[in-house]
Design a protein around this motif. Structure first.
Motif, PDB file in Angstrom:
ATOM      1  N   VAL A 122       4.576   7.657   8.914  1.00 58.98           N
ATOM      2  CA  VAL A 122       5.451   6.804   9.968  1.00 58.98           C
ATOM      3  C   VAL A 122       4.751   5.236   9.415  1.00 58.98           C
ATOM      4  O   VAL A 122       3.507   5.129   9.550  1.00 58.98           O
ATOM      5  CB  VAL A 122       5.437   7.186  11.271  1.00 58.98           C
ATOM      6  N   LYS A 123       5.724   4.246   9.498  1.00 58.76           N
ATOM      7  CA  LYS A 123       5.079   2.817   9.360  1.00 58.76           C
ATOM      8  C   LYS A 123       4.443   2.555   8.064  1.00 58.76           C
ATOM      9  O   LYS A 123       4.000   1.402   7.879  1.00 58.76           O
ATOM     10  CB  LYS A 123       4.509   2.339  10.518  1.00 58.76           C
ATOM     11  N   MET A 124       4.488   3.368   7.053  1.00 57.54           N
ATOM     12  CA  MET A 124       3.634   3.505   5.827  1.00 57.54           C
ATOM     13  C   MET A 124       4.728   3.187   4.791  1.00 57.54           C
ATOM     14  O   MET A 124       5.851   4.027   4.852  1.00 57.54           O
ATOM     15  CB  MET A 124       2.632   4.505   5.517  1.00 57.54           C
ATOM     16  N   LYS A 125       4.497   2.427   3.834  1.00 57.35           N
ATOM     17  CA  LYS A 125       5.663   2.424   2.746  1.00 57.35           C
ATOM     18  C   LYS A 125       4.753   1.637   1.473  1.00 57.35           C
ATOM     19  O   LYS A 125       3.761   1.019   1.532  1.00 57.35           O
ATOM     20  CB  LYS A 125       6.683   1.243   3.101  1.00 57.35           C
ATOM     21  N   GLU A 126       5.106   2.229   0.347  1.00 54.27           N
ATOM     22  CA  GLU A 126       4.701   1.730  -1.179  1.00 54.27           C
ATOM     23  C   GLU A 126       5.853   1.263  -1.636  1.00 54.27           C
ATOM     24  O   GLU A 126       6.859   1.929  -1.917  1.00 54.27           O
ATOM     25  CB  GLU A 126       3.974   2.914  -1.670  1.00 54.27           C
ATOM     26  N   LYS A 127       5.669   0.232  -2.677  1.00 50.74           N
ATOM     27  CA  LYS A 127       6.594  -0.029  -3.628  1.00 50.74           C
ATOM     28  C   LYS A 127       6.787   0.669  -4.633  1.00 50.74           C
ATOM     29  O   LYS A 127       5.855   1.410  -5.106  1.00 50.74           O
ATOM     30  CB  LYS A 127       6.368  -1.462  -4.011  1.00 50.74           C
ATOM     31  N   GLY A 128       7.993   0.975  -5.218  1.00 53.12           N
ATOM     32  CA  GLY A 128       8.110   1.815  -6.467  1.00 53.12           C
ATOM     33  C   GLY A 128       8.414   1.056  -7.670  1.00 53.12           C
ATOM     34  O   GLY A 128       7.619  -0.169  -7.569  1.00 53.12           O
ATOM     35  N   ASP A 129       9.153   1.227  -8.653  1.00 48.66           N
ATOM     36  CA  ASP A 129       9.384   0.546  -9.708  1.00 48.66           C
ATOM     37  C   ASP A 129      10.276  -0.700  -9.642  1.00 48.66           C
ATOM     38  O   ASP A 129      10.069  -1.574 -10.248  1.00 48.66           O
ATOM     39  CB  ASP A 129       9.824   1.355 -10.887  1.00 48.66           C
ATOM     40  N   ILE A 130      11.099  -0.623  -8.732  1.00 53.80           N
ATOM     41  CA  ILE A 130      12.446  -1.545  -8.696  1.00 53.80           C
ATOM     42  C   ILE A 130      12.471  -2.028  -7.134  1.00 53.80           C
ATOM     43  O   ILE A 130      13.540  -1.914  -6.604  1.00 53.80           O
ATOM     44  CB  ILE A 130      13.650  -1.288  -9.470  1.00 53.80           C
ATOM     45  N   PRO A 131      11.552  -2.578  -6.466  1.00 51.74           N
ATOM     46  CA  PRO A 131      11.721  -2.947  -5.231  1.00 51.74           C
ATOM     47  C   PRO A 131      12.542  -4.364  -4.750  1.00 51.74           C
ATOM     48  O   PRO A 131      12.697  -4.486  -3.588  1.00 51.74           O
ATOM     49  CB  PRO A 131      10.034  -3.136  -4.686  1.00 51.74           C
ATOM     50  N   GLU A 132      12.425  -5.045  -5.887  1.00 49.64           N
ATOM     51  CA  GLU A 132      13.182  -6.264  -5.702  1.00 49.64           C
ATOM     52  C   GLU A 132      14.454  -6.236  -4.989  1.00 49.64           C
ATOM     53  O   GLU A 132      15.333  -5.488  -5.662  1.00 49.64           O
ATOM     54  CB  GLU A 132      13.252  -7.184  -7.108  1.00 49.64           C
ATOM     55  N   LEU A 191      20.324   5.183 -17.120  1.00 51.08           N
ATOM     56  CA  LEU A 191      18.846   4.886 -16.723  1.00 51.08           C
ATOM     57  C   LEU A 191      18.439   5.836 -15.900  1.00 51.08           C
ATOM     58  O   LEU A 191      17.210   5.874 -15.635  1.00 51.08           O
ATOM     59  CB  LEU A 191      19.147   3.487 -15.884  1.00 51.08           C
ATOM     60  N   GLY A 192      19.022   6.806 -15.702  1.00 51.05           N
ATOM     61  CA  GLY A 192      18.596   7.918 -14.538  1.00 51.05           C
ATOM     62  C   GLY A 192      17.828   7.548 -13.263  1.00 51.05           C
ATOM     63  O   GLY A 192      18.445   6.091 -12.642  1.00 51.05           O
ATOM     64  N   LEU A 193      17.361   7.989 -12.573  1.00 52.25           N
ATOM     65  CA  LEU A 193      16.623   7.989 -11.228  1.00 52.25           C
ATOM     66  C   LEU A 193      15.402   6.978 -11.235  1.00 52.25           C
ATOM     67  O   LEU A 193      14.559   7.091 -12.065  1.00 52.25           O
ATOM     68  CB  LEU A 193      16.245   8.962 -10.369  1.00 52.25           C
ATOM     69  N   ARG A 194      15.483   5.911 -10.545  1.00 51.33           N
ATOM     70  CA  ARG A 194      14.348   4.901 -10.454  1.00 51.33           C
ATOM     71  C   ARG A 194      14.154   4.795  -9.097  1.00 51.33           C
ATOM     72  O   ARG A 194      14.824   4.391  -8.150  1.00 51.33           O
ATOM     73  CB  ARG A 194      14.904   3.570 -11.050  1.00 51.33           C
ATOM     74  N   LEU A 195      12.920   4.793  -8.842  1.00 47.34           N
ATOM     75  CA  LEU A 195      12.045   4.843  -7.505  1.00 47.34           C
ATOM     76  C   LEU A 195      11.970   3.466  -6.908  1.00 47.34           C
ATOM     77  O   LEU A 195      11.552   2.278  -7.617  1.00 47.34           O
ATOM     78  CB  LEU A 195      10.704   5.317  -7.649  1.00 47.34           C
ATOM     79  N   ILE A 196      12.713   3.117  -5.750  1.00 47.17           N
ATOM     80  CA  ILE A 196      12.900   1.798  -4.949  1.00 47.17           C
ATOM     81  C   ILE A 196      11.327   1.712  -4.270  1.00 47.17           C
ATOM     82  O   ILE A 196      10.792   0.786  -4.387  1.00 47.17           O
ATOM     83  CB  ILE A 196      14.078   1.730  -4.298  1.00 47.17           C
ATOM     84  N   TYR A 197      11.473   2.714  -3.126  1.00 50.95           N
ATOM     85  CA  TYR A 197      10.297   2.491  -2.468  1.00 50.95           C
ATOM     86  C   TYR A 197      10.112   4.087  -2.158  1.00 50.95           C
ATOM     87  O   TYR A 197      11.102   4.862  -2.228  1.00 50.95           O
ATOM     88  CB  TYR A 197      10.604   1.885  -1.213  1.00 50.95           C
ATOM     89  N   PHE A 198       8.823   4.171  -1.589  1.00 49.09           N
ATOM     90  CA  PHE A 198       8.413   5.504  -0.968  1.00 49.09           C
ATOM     91  C   PHE A 198       7.495   5.286   0.376  1.00 49.09           C
ATOM     92  O   PHE A 198       6.896   4.339   0.419  1.00 49.09           O
ATOM     93  CB  PHE A 198       7.869   6.529  -1.928  1.00 49.09           C
ATOM     94  N   SER A 199       7.683   6.279   1.169  1.00 48.62           N
ATOM     95  CA  SER A 199       6.677   6.355   2.376  1.00 48.62           C
ATOM     96  C   SER A 199       6.038   7.643   2.572  1.00 48.62           C
ATOM     97  O   SER A 199       6.791   8.791   2.319  1.00 48.62           O
ATOM     98  CB  SER A 199       7.634   6.084   3.433  1.00 48.62           C
TER      99      SER A 199
END
Lengths: 111, 115
Positions: free
Chosen positions: B52-62, B41-49
């Protein structure tokens, strides 16, 4: 469908052989990266390309923007080249540096 | 020498446990990323920021959450670990520069096994 497709998934070679790994992508990009991952996990960047060709030692990376295709070549392969090679692209207009990854090519070079 | 460190190389946890994976970078990077890597499956993005205190969902945040209280530290939290979260987890960081190449620097990875 993955935005980035690599082939082959697995590659076995004899020491000294010329090796080619291919990467195709389906989105507009601002840059393409080739990464190397040795057993144990650590990932290092080999190349970043936005056009043309780059060479570092026995490694050569090329990109054809019109065809949305890149290749990584290894000349005179050696067992220490055994690793996973990963293609990754940065989408055009991406301001946060997010990368989209291929699934990797496992290369094994036998002495 | 630039450095991204992760708190553990190997971790074994039981189903239902709360798991914390820590990542620290010493390069004053704005962007930090958490990936998981699975065979085929390779590398899959969970979350990124990106701050500070900022975050964004990636492809598989569940099943995951993150915390970024300080610029140098980005934590991945598994609130209730499950066996399908057994994987290699990789952290990365990069500078934030508009329309510029931002090389991502990766940590060594944490191989998590959930029993």
């Amino acid at each position: 469908k993955n935005e980035v497709e690599q082939s082959p998934q697995n590659l076995t070679a004899q020491e000294g052989e010329f090796i080619t790994i291919n990467c195709s992508y389906s989105v507009g990009i601002s840059a393409l990266h080739w990464l190397q991952q040795h057993p144990g996990g650590g990932i290092v960047s080999l190349f970043m390309l936005s056009s043309g060709k780059k060479k570092h030692g026995r490694l050569i990376a090329t990109i054809n923007i019109q065809e949305k295709h890149s290749s990584l070549h290894i000349t005179a392969s050696h067992p220490r080249d055994s690793a996973v090679y990963i293609c990754a692209v940065r989408g055009r207009g991406s301001t946060l540096g997010r990368l989209y990854f291929g699934r990797g090519t496992q290369l094994t070079v036998w002495p | 020498d630039v450095k991204v460190t992760q708190s553990s190389r190997y971790l074994v946890k039981r189903t239902g446990e709360k798991v914390f994976l820590e990542c620290v970078q010493d390069m004053d990077h704005e962007n930090m990323f958490w990936y998981r890597q699975d065979p085929g499956l390779g590398l899959r993005l969970i979350y990124f920021s990106y701050d500070v205190k900022m975050k964004e969902k990636g492809d598989i945040p569940e099943g995951y959450s993150v915390s970024r209280e300080k610029k140098e530290r980005f934590s991945l939290i598994l609130e209730s670990a499950s066996t399908n979260q057994t994987s290699m987890y990789l952290c990365a960081s990069s500078l934030f520069r508009l329309n510029s190449y931002n090389e991502q620097f990766f940590g060594p990875g944490t191989r998590l096994t959930v029993l």
